[in-house]
Design a protein around this motif. Structure first.
Motif, mmCIF file in Angstrom:
data_model
loop_
_atom_site.group_PDB
_atom_site.id
_atom_site.type_symbol
_atom_site.label_atom_id
_atom_site.label_comp_id
_atom_site.label_asym_id
_atom_site.label_seq_id
_atom_site.Cartn_x
_atom_site.Cartn_y
_atom_site.Cartn_z
ATOM 1 N N MET A 1 -15.523 9.613 72.834
ATOM 2 C CA MET A 1 -15.331 8.187 73.061
ATOM 3 C C MET A 1 -16.168 7.397 72.073
ATOM 4 O O MET A 1 -17.309 7.754 71.788
ATOM 5 N N ALA A 2 -15.608 6.315 71.550
ATOM 6 C CA ALA A 2 -16.349 5.449 70.633
ATOM 7 C C ALA A 2 -17.481 4.765 71.390
ATOM 8 O O ALA A 2 -17.431 4.602 72.612
ATOM 9 N N SER A 3 -18.522 4.382 70.652
ATOM 10 C CA SER A 3 -19.641 3.679 71.277
ATOM 11 C C SER A 3 -19.833 2.334 70.611
ATOM 12 O O SER A 3 -19.533 2.158 69.425
ATOM 13 N N LEU A 4 -20.323 1.388 71.373
ATOM 14 C CA LEU A 4 -20.602 0.049 70.876
ATOM 15 C C LEU A 4 -22.106 -0.156 70.865
ATOM 16 O O LEU A 4 -22.758 -0.086 71.902
ATOM 17 N N ASN A 5 -22.632 -0.425 69.680
ATOM 18 C CA ASN A 5 -24.066 -0.654 69.550
ATOM 19 C C ASN A 5 -24.397 -2.110 69.246
ATOM 20 O O ASN A 5 -25.464 -2.584 69.625
ATOM 21 N N ARG A 6 -23.472 -2.802 68.579
ATOM 22 C CA ARG A 6 -23.763 -4.182 68.192
ATOM 23 C C ARG A 6 -22.497 -5.014 68.232
ATOM 24 O O ARG A 6 -21.495 -4.662 67.594
ATOM 25 N N LEU A 7 -22.537 -6.103 68.962
ATOM 26 C CA LEU A 7 -21.428 -7.037 69.060
ATOM 27 C C LEU A 7 -21.802 -8.334 68.366
ATOM 28 O O LEU A 7 -22.948 -8.788 68.465
ATOM 29 N N VAL A 8 -20.836 -8.946 67.703
ATOM 30 C CA VAL A 8 -21.026 -10.265 67.096
ATOM 31 C C VAL A 8 -20.017 -11.218 67.703
ATOM 32 O O VAL A 8 -18.809 -10.986 67.607
ATOM 33 N N ALA A 9 -20.507 -12.271 68.347
ATOM 34 C CA ALA A 9 -19.636 -13.294 68.924
ATOM 35 C C ALA A 9 -19.766 -14.563 68.100
ATOM 36 O O ALA A 9 -20.868 -15.098 67.931
ATOM 37 N N ALA A 10 -18.646 -15.045 67.572
ATOM 38 C CA ALA A 10 -18.630 -16.282 66.796
ATOM 39 C C ALA A 10 -18.291 -17.441 67.721
ATOM 40 O O ALA A 10 -17.397 -17.333 68.551
ATOM 41 N N THR A 11 -19.009 -18.539 67.573
ATOM 42 C CA THR A 11 -18.776 -19.687 68.430
ATOM 43 C C THR A 11 -18.919 -20.984 67.646
ATOM 44 O O THR A 11 -19.739 -21.080 66.730
ATOM 45 N N ASP A 12 -18.090 -21.972 68.002
ATOM 46 C CA ASP A 12 -18.242 -23.303 67.411
ATOM 47 C C ASP A 12 -19.010 -24.218 68.357
ATOM 48 O O ASP A 12 -19.055 -25.428 68.138
ATOM 49 N N LEU A 13 -19.580 -23.618 69.425
ATOM 50 C CA LEU A 13 -20.425 -24.321 70.394
ATOM 51 C C LEU A 13 -19.632 -25.270 71.292
ATOM 52 O O LEU A 13 -20.220 -26.093 71.983
ATOM 53 N N SER A 14 -18.317 -25.155 71.295
ATOM 54 C CA SER A 14 -17.511 -25.952 72.211
ATOM 55 C C SER A 14 -17.453 -25.271 73.567
ATOM 56 O O SER A 14 -17.761 -24.080 73.705
ATOM 57 N N ALA A 15 -17.047 -26.028 74.580
ATOM 58 C CA ALA A 15 -16.924 -25.457 75.921
ATOM 59 C C ALA A 15 -15.899 -24.326 75.976
ATOM 60 O O ALA A 15 -16.176 -23.270 76.558
ATOM 61 N N PRO A 16 -14.691 -24.476 75.377
ATOM 62 C CA PRO A 16 -13.742 -23.359 75.417
ATOM 63 C C PRO A 16 -14.251 -22.108 74.723
ATOM 64 O O PRO A 16 -13.989 -20.993 75.158
ATOM 65 N N ALA A 17 -14.989 -22.286 73.627
ATOM 66 C CA ALA A 17 -15.489 -21.132 72.884
ATOM 67 C C ALA A 17 -16.542 -20.367 73.671
ATOM 68 O O ALA A 17 -16.837 -19.210 73.360
ATOM 69 N N ARG A 18 -17.106 -20.996 74.690
ATOM 70 C CA ARG A 18 -18.105 -20.313 75.515
ATOM 71 C C ARG A 18 -17.491 -19.110 76.236
ATOM 72 O O ARG A 18 -18.199 -18.145 76.563
ATOM 73 N N HIS A 19 -16.164 -19.161 76.503
ATOM 74 C CA HIS A 19 -15.516 -18.022 77.152
ATOM 75 C C HIS A 19 -15.724 -16.746 76.337
ATOM 76 O O HIS A 19 -15.954 -15.671 76.889
ATOM 77 N N ALA A 20 -15.611 -16.864 75.022
ATOM 78 C CA ALA A 20 -15.780 -15.702 74.163
ATOM 79 C C ALA A 20 -17.201 -15.170 74.236
ATOM 80 O O ALA A 20 -17.433 -13.955 74.269
ATOM 81 N N VAL A 21 -18.164 -16.076 74.250
ATOM 82 C CA VAL A 21 -19.561 -15.657 74.334
ATOM 83 C C VAL A 21 -19.844 -14.989 75.670
ATOM 84 O O VAL A 21 -20.533 -13.967 75.749
ATOM 85 N N GLU A 22 -19.308 -15.560 76.742
ATOM 86 C CA GLU A 22 -19.496 -14.966 78.071
ATOM 87 C C GLU A 22 -18.893 -13.562 78.112
ATOM 88 O O GLU A 22 -19.495 -12.635 78.665
ATOM 89 N N ARG A 23 -17.691 -13.400 77.550
ATOM 90 C CA ARG A 23 -17.070 -12.082 77.552
ATOM 91 C C ARG A 23 -17.865 -11.104 76.713
ATOM 92 O O ARG A 23 -18.063 -9.941 77.098
ATOM 93 N N ALA A 24 -18.329 -11.554 75.553
ATOM 94 C CA ALA A 24 -19.137 -10.685 74.701
ATOM 95 C C ALA A 24 -20.406 -10.249 75.425
ATOM 96 O O ALA A 24 -20.810 -9.080 75.345
#
Length: 294
Positions: free
Chosen positions: A1-24
């Motif tokens: 199984m693949a492993s995840l060691n580092r995630l990068v979440a890009a955000t424009d600091l808007s409220a909708p973009a926070r969903h991506a950060v929360e998921r990350a």
């Protein structure tokens, strides 16, 4: 199984973009990966303000430049507190795509997370050439978040074509959603079926070809499950005749999936150069999040 060691979440600091950060952050918590939050500021807004105002006081300009970093740090602190994940922040200045791609490459990110909507570039991520260039050129798996995350992923749909991309998609799905159930989908067809119908080939003969194509697909699906080590009892498999794009969205709803994981490339040269048509359709039309593997 693949492993995840580092995630990068890009955000424009808007409220909708926070969903991506929360998921990350949620994925980082489940997998134990480090989370980096990245914000790219472009010079265009400040340049436009200079044209309108003539001259901006140096302290005000510095405040405008510092504000994104402060906001990003506050967001990182919030994620660290809410999800108990190690979080770093990075603010880049310049053109969006080169800066973001440069950072993810330098960080050797195992997964890049983007929001489907936002106040600036995020709203363009799924429509137009910017999105297609981003997903087409990336050498790293990319998760496009469409829904507000309320819980870890539960049901993941993995479209497969039995190429090497299929096994990689299964592995990244297992890594990102280790507690979720997987469902595999394959849409089969008969080569030149439309031309045969036009040429007057009998319907029962075409149906015979379909039956053989289905049997081949079922055997290939069984072989893929064996190679991937998937329990056939616990892994629903769907083999259907029809348009893969339409079947994908249909099965997303039928199986109540909250994540689709698929390769960005097709099985022909044109789709290897461009973003595959089925992947593009999933990004635009699906309701759930979409992870594009590489």
């Amino acid at each position: 199984m693949a492993s995840l060691n580092r995630l990068v979440a890009a955000t424009d600091l808007s409220a909708p973009a926070r969903h991506a950060v929360e998921r990350a952050a949620s994925v980082a918590r489940v997998t134990g990966a480090q989370l980096d939050l990245v914000h790219v500021t472009t010079p265009a807004p400040l340049q436009r303000l200079r044209r309108l105002a003539g001259q901006i006081p140096s302290d005000l300009e510095q405040l405008m430049l510092d504000a994104p970093r402060h906001a990003l740090q506050e967001l990182a602190d919030s994620m660290a507190q809410r999800h108990s994940v190690a979080t770093q922040v990075h603010v880049a200045h310049g053109a969006l795509l080169p800066e973001l791609q440069g950072y993810t490459d330098a960080a050797q990110a195992d997964l890049v997370v983007l929001g489907a909507r936002g106040a600036s570039f995020m709203r363009h991520m799924l429509l137009g050439s910017t999105a297609e260039r981003m997903v087409s050129k990336t050498k790293r798996p990319m998760l496009v978040v469409k829904q507000a995350p309320h819980e870890p992923y539960k049901t993941v749909l993995v479209p497969v074509d039995f190429s090497a991309h299929s096994l990689r998609s299964i592995r990244i799905a297992q890594a990102v959603a280790p507690g979720a159930s997987l469902a595999l989908l394959h849409a089969y067809d008969v080569p030149y079926e439309g031309m045969m119908e036009y040429a007057g080939v009998q319907a029962d003969q075409i149906q015979h070809y379909r039956s053989k194509a289905r049997q081949e697909a079922l055997e290939s699906m069984q072989a893929l499950c064996e190679v991937a080590g998937l329990d056939p009892v616990l892994t629903p498999t769907v083999v259907m005749h029809g348009d893969p794009s339409l079947l994908l969205v249909q099965q997303e709803q039928e199986l109540d999936c909250d994540l689709i994981v698929m390769g960005k490339q097709g099985d022909n040269t044109l789709e290897d150069v461009l973003l595959g048509s089925v992947t593009r359709y999933a990004l635009a039309q699906s309701q759930c999040d979409v992870l594009v593997s590489v």
